[in-house]
Design an enzyme around this catalytic site. Structure first.
Site, PDB file in Angstrom:
ATOM      1  N   CYS A  42       0.815  -1.217   0.000  1.00  0.00           N
ATOM      2  CA  CYS A  42       0.000   0.000   0.000  1.00  0.00           C
ATOM      3  C   CYS A  42       0.850   1.270   0.000  1.00  0.00           C
ATOM      4  CB  CYS A  42      -0.920  -0.034   1.221  1.00  0.00           C
ATOM      5  SG  CYS A  42      -1.861   1.464   1.464  1.00  0.00           S
ATOM      6  N   ILE A 185      -6.479  -1.484 -11.287  1.00  0.00           N
ATOM      7  CA  ILE A 185      -5.125  -1.009 -11.591  1.00  0.00           C
ATOM      8  C   ILE A 185      -5.063  -0.500 -13.027  1.00  0.00           C
ATOM      9  CG2 ILE A 185      -2.695  -1.709 -11.922  1.00  0.00           C
ATOM     10  CD1 ILE A 185      -2.942  -3.444  -9.476  1.00  0.00           C
ATOM     11  N   LEU A 187      -7.331   0.713 -14.970  1.00  0.00           N
ATOM     12  CA  LEU A 187      -8.042   1.973 -15.233  1.00  0.00           C
ATOM     13  C   LEU A 187      -7.399   3.146 -14.489  1.00  0.00           C
ATOM     14  CD1 LEU A 187     -11.686   0.574 -15.336  1.00  0.00           C
ATOM     15  CD2 LEU A 187     -10.027   0.836 -17.191  1.00  0.00           C
ATOM     16  N   HIS A 446     -26.009  22.850   1.632  1.00  0.00           N
ATOM     17  CA  HIS A 446     -26.147  23.338   0.254  1.00  0.00           C
ATOM     18  C   HIS A 446     -25.140  24.454   0.015  1.00  0.00           C
ATOM     19  CE1 HIS A 446     -28.048  24.457  -3.498  1.00  0.00           C
ATOM     20  NE2 HIS A 446     -28.007  25.716  -3.107  1.00  0.00           N
TER      21      HIS A 446
HETATM   22  P1  FAD Z   1       0.778  -5.762   2.064  1.00  0.00           P
HETATM   23  O1  FAD Z   1       0.511  -4.325   2.025  1.00  0.00           O
HETATM   24  O2  FAD Z   1       1.061  -6.456   0.781  1.00  0.00           O
HETATM   25  O3  FAD Z   1       2.001  -5.955   3.061  1.00  0.00           O
HETATM   26  C1  FAD Z   1       2.598  -7.198   3.268  1.00  0.00           C
HETATM   27  C2  FAD Z   1       3.993  -6.984   3.816  1.00  0.00           C
HETATM   28  O4  FAD Z   1       4.500  -8.219   4.255  1.00  0.00           O
HETATM   29  C3  FAD Z   1       4.986  -6.450   2.784  1.00  0.00           C
HETATM   30  O5  FAD Z   1       5.657  -5.329   3.311  1.00  0.00           O
HETATM   31  C4  FAD Z   1       5.961  -7.608   2.588  1.00  0.00           C
HETATM   32  O6  FAD Z   1       7.284  -7.189   2.315  1.00  0.00           O
HETATM   33  C5  FAD Z   1       5.872  -8.299   3.927  1.00  0.00           C
HETATM   34  N1  FAD Z   1       6.234  -9.715   3.907  1.00  0.00           N
HETATM   35  C6  FAD Z   1       5.754 -10.697   3.088  1.00  0.00           C
HETATM   36  N2  FAD Z   1       6.291 -11.888   3.406  1.00  0.00           N
HETATM   37  C7  FAD Z   1       7.153 -11.658   4.428  1.00  0.00           C
HETATM   38  C8  FAD Z   1       8.002 -12.481   5.201  1.00  0.00           C
HETATM   39  N3  FAD Z   1       8.073 -13.813   5.009  1.00  0.00           N
HETATM   40  N4  FAD Z   1       8.736 -11.909   6.170  1.00  0.00           N
HETATM   41  C9  FAD Z   1       8.665 -10.586   6.400  1.00  0.00           C
HETATM   42  N5  FAD Z   1       7.875  -9.748   5.724  1.00  0.00           N
HETATM   43  C10 FAD Z   1       7.112 -10.275   4.750  1.00  0.00           C
HETATM   44  N6  FAD Z   1      -6.100  -0.764  -1.829  1.00  0.00           N
HETATM   45  C11 FAD Z   1      -6.955   0.193  -1.417  1.00  0.00           C
HETATM   46  O7  FAD Z   1      -7.716  -0.034  -0.483  1.00  0.00           O
HETATM   47  N7  FAD Z   1      -6.970   1.427  -2.011  1.00  0.00           N
HETATM   48  C12 FAD Z   1      -6.161   1.737  -3.054  1.00  0.00           C
HETATM   49  O8  FAD Z   1      -6.210   2.859  -3.575  1.00  0.00           O
HETATM   50  C13 FAD Z   1      -5.260   0.745  -3.524  1.00  0.00           C
HETATM   51  N8  FAD Z   1      -4.425   1.000  -4.547  1.00  0.00           N
HETATM   52  C14 FAD Z   1      -3.546   0.040  -4.974  1.00  0.00           C
HETATM   53  C15 FAD Z   1      -2.713   0.312  -6.044  1.00  0.00           C
HETATM   54  C16 FAD Z   1      -1.824  -0.640  -6.505  1.00  0.00           C
HETATM   55  C17 FAD Z   1      -0.935  -0.311  -7.676  1.00  0.00           C
HETATM   56  C18 FAD Z   1      -1.752  -1.905  -5.850  1.00  0.00           C
HETATM   57  C19 FAD Z   1      -0.771  -2.938  -6.306  1.00  0.00           C
HETATM   58  C20 FAD Z   1      -2.586  -2.195  -4.780  1.00  0.00           C
HETATM   59  C21 FAD Z   1      -3.501  -1.233  -4.333  1.00  0.00           C
HETATM   60  N9  FAD Z   1      -4.370  -1.494  -3.271  1.00  0.00           N
HETATM   61  C22 FAD Z   1      -5.257  -0.515  -2.866  1.00  0.00           C
HETATM   62  C23 FAD Z   1      -4.372  -2.778  -2.555  1.00  0.00           C
HETATM   63  C24 FAD Z   1      -3.596  -2.647  -1.218  1.00  0.00           C
HETATM   64  O9  FAD Z   1      -2.280  -2.220  -1.490  1.00  0.00           O
HETATM   65  C25 FAD Z   1      -3.589  -3.982  -0.481  1.00  0.00           C
HETATM   66  O10 FAD Z   1      -4.926  -4.435  -0.312  1.00  0.00           O
HETATM   67  C26 FAD Z   1      -2.948  -3.836   0.895  1.00  0.00           C
HETATM   68  O11 FAD Z   1      -1.639  -3.351   0.799  1.00  0.00           O
HETATM   69  C27 FAD Z   1      -2.965  -5.176   1.634  1.00  0.00           C
HETATM   70  O12 FAD Z   1      -2.374  -5.005   2.882  1.00  0.00           O
HETATM   71  P2  FAD Z   1      -1.650  -6.201   3.648  1.00  0.00           P
HETATM   72  O13 FAD Z   1      -1.207  -5.640   4.951  1.00  0.00           O
HETATM   73  O14 FAD Z   1      -2.529  -7.401   3.659  1.00  0.00           O
HETATM   74  O15 FAD Z   1      -0.388  -6.598   2.747  1.00  0.00           O
HETATM   75  P1  NAI Z   2      -8.613  -6.729 -10.804  1.00  0.00           P
HETATM   76  O1  NAI Z   2      -9.050  -8.047 -10.269  1.00  0.00           O
HETATM   77  O2  NAI Z   2      -9.251  -5.498 -10.317  1.00  0.00           O
HETATM   78  O3  NAI Z   2      -8.776  -6.710 -12.395  1.00  0.00           O
HETATM   79  C1  NAI Z   2      -8.152  -7.647 -13.220  1.00  0.00           C
HETATM   80  C2  NAI Z   2      -8.867  -7.654 -14.556  1.00  0.00           C
HETATM   81  O4  NAI Z   2      -8.120  -8.436 -15.460  1.00  0.00           O
HETATM   82  C3  NAI Z   2     -10.262  -8.250 -14.497  1.00  0.00           C
HETATM   83  O5  NAI Z   2     -11.148  -7.384 -15.156  1.00  0.00           O
HETATM   84  C4  NAI Z   2     -10.097  -9.592 -15.204  1.00  0.00           C
HETATM   85  O6  NAI Z   2     -11.291 -10.003 -15.854  1.00  0.00           O
HETATM   86  C5  NAI Z   2      -9.007  -9.258 -16.192  1.00  0.00           C
HETATM   87  N1  NAI Z   2      -8.239 -10.405 -16.677  1.00  0.00           N
HETATM   88  C6  NAI Z   2      -7.824 -11.493 -15.993  1.00  0.00           C
HETATM   89  N2  NAI Z   2      -7.088 -12.309 -16.790  1.00  0.00           N
HETATM   90  C7  NAI Z   2      -7.029 -11.711 -17.998  1.00  0.00           C
HETATM   91  C8  NAI Z   2      -6.392 -12.033 -19.238  1.00  0.00           C
HETATM   92  N3  NAI Z   2      -5.659 -13.140 -19.379  1.00  0.00           N
HETATM   93  N4  NAI Z   2      -6.533 -11.193 -20.278  1.00  0.00           N
HETATM   94  C9  NAI Z   2      -7.272 -10.047 -20.153  1.00  0.00           C
HETATM   95  N5  NAI Z   2      -7.886  -9.687 -19.005  1.00  0.00           N
HETATM   96  C10 NAI Z   2      -7.754 -10.498 -17.935  1.00  0.00           C
HETATM   97  O7  NAI Z   2      -7.034  -6.727 -10.571  1.00  0.00           O
HETATM   98  P2  NAI Z   2      -5.966  -5.562 -10.662  1.00  0.00           P
HETATM   99  O8  NAI Z   2      -6.500  -4.412 -11.434  1.00  0.00           O
HETATM  100  O9  NAI Z   2      -4.714  -6.222 -11.092  1.00  0.00           O
HETATM  101  O10 NAI Z   2      -5.826  -5.123  -9.156  1.00  0.00           O
HETATM  102  C11 NAI Z   2      -5.396  -6.070  -8.155  1.00  0.00           C
HETATM  103  C12 NAI Z   2      -5.986  -5.775  -6.816  1.00  0.00           C
HETATM  104  O11 NAI Z   2      -5.477  -4.578  -6.286  1.00  0.00           O
HETATM  105  C13 NAI Z   2      -7.487  -5.657  -6.886  1.00  0.00           C
HETATM  106  O12 NAI Z   2      -8.032  -6.742  -6.202  1.00  0.00           O
HETATM  107  C14 NAI Z   2      -7.831  -4.404  -6.175  1.00  0.00           C
HETATM  108  O13 NAI Z   2      -8.697  -4.643  -5.123  1.00  0.00           O
HETATM  109  C15 NAI Z   2      -6.515  -3.859  -5.643  1.00  0.00           C
HETATM  110  N6  NAI Z   2      -6.435  -2.444  -6.025  1.00  0.00           N
HETATM  111  C16 NAI Z   2      -7.319  -1.568  -5.462  1.00  0.00           C
HETATM  112  C17 NAI Z   2      -7.328  -0.248  -5.832  1.00  0.00           C
HETATM  113  C18 NAI Z   2      -8.333   0.667  -5.238  1.00  0.00           C
HETATM  114  O14 NAI Z   2      -8.959   0.279  -4.271  1.00  0.00           O
HETATM  115  N7  NAI Z   2      -8.510   1.869  -5.741  1.00  0.00           N
HETATM  116  C19 NAI Z   2      -6.397   0.284  -6.822  1.00  0.00           C
HETATM  117  C20 NAI Z   2      -5.546  -0.733  -7.383  1.00  0.00           C
HETATM  118  C21 NAI Z   2      -5.560  -2.031  -6.973  1.00  0.00           C
END
Ligand code: FAD
Ligand code: NAI
Length: 467
Positions: A42, A185, A187, A446
């Protein structure tokens, strides 16, 4: 040997929030983190950097396209991409330092290294220096998060074929960007690079974008993105990418099979979902059961199949969202302290931070239909909202789904500017089991965009005022 009440593996929003709550409740806590910085996906390569780039690119777009109509004349904005990346990095650093501060403030020990579960009460940590140590603890929480899902035969080099991580750090704006997956991701990051000048094409396996969101919202969202310049290829899949030429050449086939076509692009972003991260955790040896999708299996109290070992966040079932991980962290710590920790999975909001934003909480219309629930719909467009009209940002609508018999609100779906903020009054309402009538009779200031939420609630009873 160091000894704790609780050792948490992973310091993402699940792990570090769980640690803080447990410390507040009097436990002696340590966190184990393999990365150099705390905060997980995150803070380092997820929510926060993507939101920094979404904000900066939106400002760039506004300066270039929206200022003139408000009577603000500026010369054409120039992009300084390294400075924009620096802006993003400052945001990351600020938040990561914030987590460091919270660990110190709450007297939580931070152990750097890779954690491995040795069974009930023991965690082994291997540091980067090759040394290992074993810590003893009453409870273990696994909060190791998730990793990118990969496409067979397509190798991510994070330069030309990138995951979200590479797409957050491109060193120049690609003239064409091919995105595989029209999910959150695709979009969000597609919007960033499109605003900065890339031609964006999104290939999606299904016949719709954003699966899981309300169908009507997704359709309108697709139309708006197409108007902005996005191209979509729905019902299609990328089967391979030829990297031999100067530009990449992707093979795209209909999802159901058929003749392939070639699409050229400078950069390909693969974002087809995320998978639980359990590598090297020693779960099999410790006897911790996984489900059929590789997620750590837990009961209603976050307990795994092994006594004293719990799991939360992306590594367990449920939406992969930071706020879901945080709430599970709090609930899990409270349960360990003997309290009644609880997460209401029916009221977890979801937000897509594009322009306009998309937000939702509760059931979609499709889900209610499938469950055979009788419902009423109240809808209100932003074109009829005074504040949106004066700001000339009228794309989108608010849609409220209420139980036909009881009027209880079952789902709220918003597409429009600031939809990510507007959704929370619906979350509070739903936590209290509120009705559309409750919302409709609540005074809203409002002129605000929130009035559209009230009007949609009025529309459930067919008595919206401004429509
Ligand atoms: P993580 O944040 O993945 O943290 C896990 C941690 O565990 C990491 O630091 C990792 O290094 C550590 N770890 C793993 N294995 C080990 C080990 N064996 N020993 C020690 N450390 C370890 N979610 C939203 O709600 N809003 C958003 O806007 C949003 N945007 C996103 C944008 C992108 C590009 C991506 C990829 C994800 C986004 N997400 C968003 C999803 C969000 O990042 C995750 O849902 C969230 O980080 C999950 O939290 P977590 O604590 O479960 O794991
Ligand atoms: P996603 O699950 O949101 O979307 C993946 C998309 O790829 C789906 O529409 C799926 O049908 C499509 N897909 C799967 N296989 C495919 C293939 N072979 N060819 C073409 N399309 C295919 O996953 P995404 O966007 O990678 O995000 C991962 C996670 O991160 C999500 O679960 C989301 O919750 C979290 N995230 C949350 C954000 C937020 O809350 N604003 C921002 C970014 C990520």
């Amino acid at each position: 040997m160091a000894s704790y009440d609780l050792v948490i593996i992973g310091t993402g929003p699940g792990g570090y929030v769980c640690a803080v709550r447990a410390a507040q409740l009097g436990m002696k806590v340590a966190v184990v983190e393999k990365n150099a910085t705390l905060g997980g996906t995150c803070l380092n390569v997820g929510c926060m950097p993507s939101k920094a780039l979404l904000h900066a690119s939106e400002m760039f777009e506004e300066a270039g396209h929206s200022f003139a109509k408000m009577g603000i004349s500026v010369s054409e904005p120039k992009l300084d991409l390294p400075a924009m990346m620096n802006f993003k990095q400052q945001g990351i650093d600020g938040n990561v330092k914030g987590v460091d501060f919270l660990m110190k403030k709450n007297k939580i020990d931070v152990i750097h290294g890779k954690g491995k579960v040795l069974g009930t009460g023991k965690v082994e940590v291997s540091g980067g220096d090759g040394k290992t140590q074993v810590v003893e603890t009453k409870h273990i929480v696994i909060a190791t998060g998730s990793d990118i899902a990969r496409l067979k035969g397509i190798e991510i080099d994070e330069k030309r074929i990138v995951s979200s991580t590479g797409a957050l750090s491109l060193d120049k704006v690609p003239s064409s960007l091919l995105i595989v997956g029209a999910g959150v991701i695709g979009l969000e990051l597609g919007s960033v690079w499109h605003r900065l000048g890339a031609k964006v094409t999104v290939v999606e396996f299904l016949d719709r974008i954003l699966p899981g969101t309300d169908g009507e919202v997704a359709k309108q969202f697709q139309r708006i993105l197409e108007k902005q310049g996005f191209a979509f290829k729905l019902g299609a899949k990328v089967t391979g990418v030829d990297t031999s030429g100067k530009t990449l050449s992707a093979s795209v086939e209909p999802a159901a099979g058929g003749a392939a076509e070639k699409l050229e692009a400078d950069v390909v972003l693969v974002c087809i979902g995320r998978v639980p991260y359990t590598e090297g955790l020693g779960l099999k040896e410790a006897g911790v059961a996984l489900d059929n999708r590789g997620r750590v299996q837990i009961d209603l109290h976050f307990a795994t199949s092994v006594k004293g070992i719990y799991a939360i966040g992306d590594v367990v079932a449920g939406p992969m969202l930071a706020h879901k991980a945080e709430d599970e962290g709090v609930a899990c710590a409270e349960i360990l302290a003997g309290q009644a920790g609880h997460v209401n999975y029916d009221a977890i909001p979801g937000v897509v931070y594009t322009t306009p934003e998309v937000s939702s909480v509760g059931k979609t219309e499709e889900e209610l239909k499938q469950a055979g629930v009788a419902y009423t719909v109240g809808k209100f467009p932003f074109t009829a909202n005074g504040r949106s009209k004066v700001n000339q940002t009228t794309d989108g609508f608010v849609k409220i789904l209420a139980d036909a018999k009881t009027d209880r609100v079952l789902g709220v779906h918003i597409i429009g500017r600031e939809a990510g903020e507007l959704i929370h009054e619906a979350c509070v309402l739903m936590e209290f089991g509120g009705s559309a009538e409750d919302l409709a009779r609540t005074c809203h200031a409002h002129p605000t965009r929130s009035e559209a939420v009230k009007e949609a609630a009025l529309a459930v009873g067919k008595r919206a005022i401004h429509m």
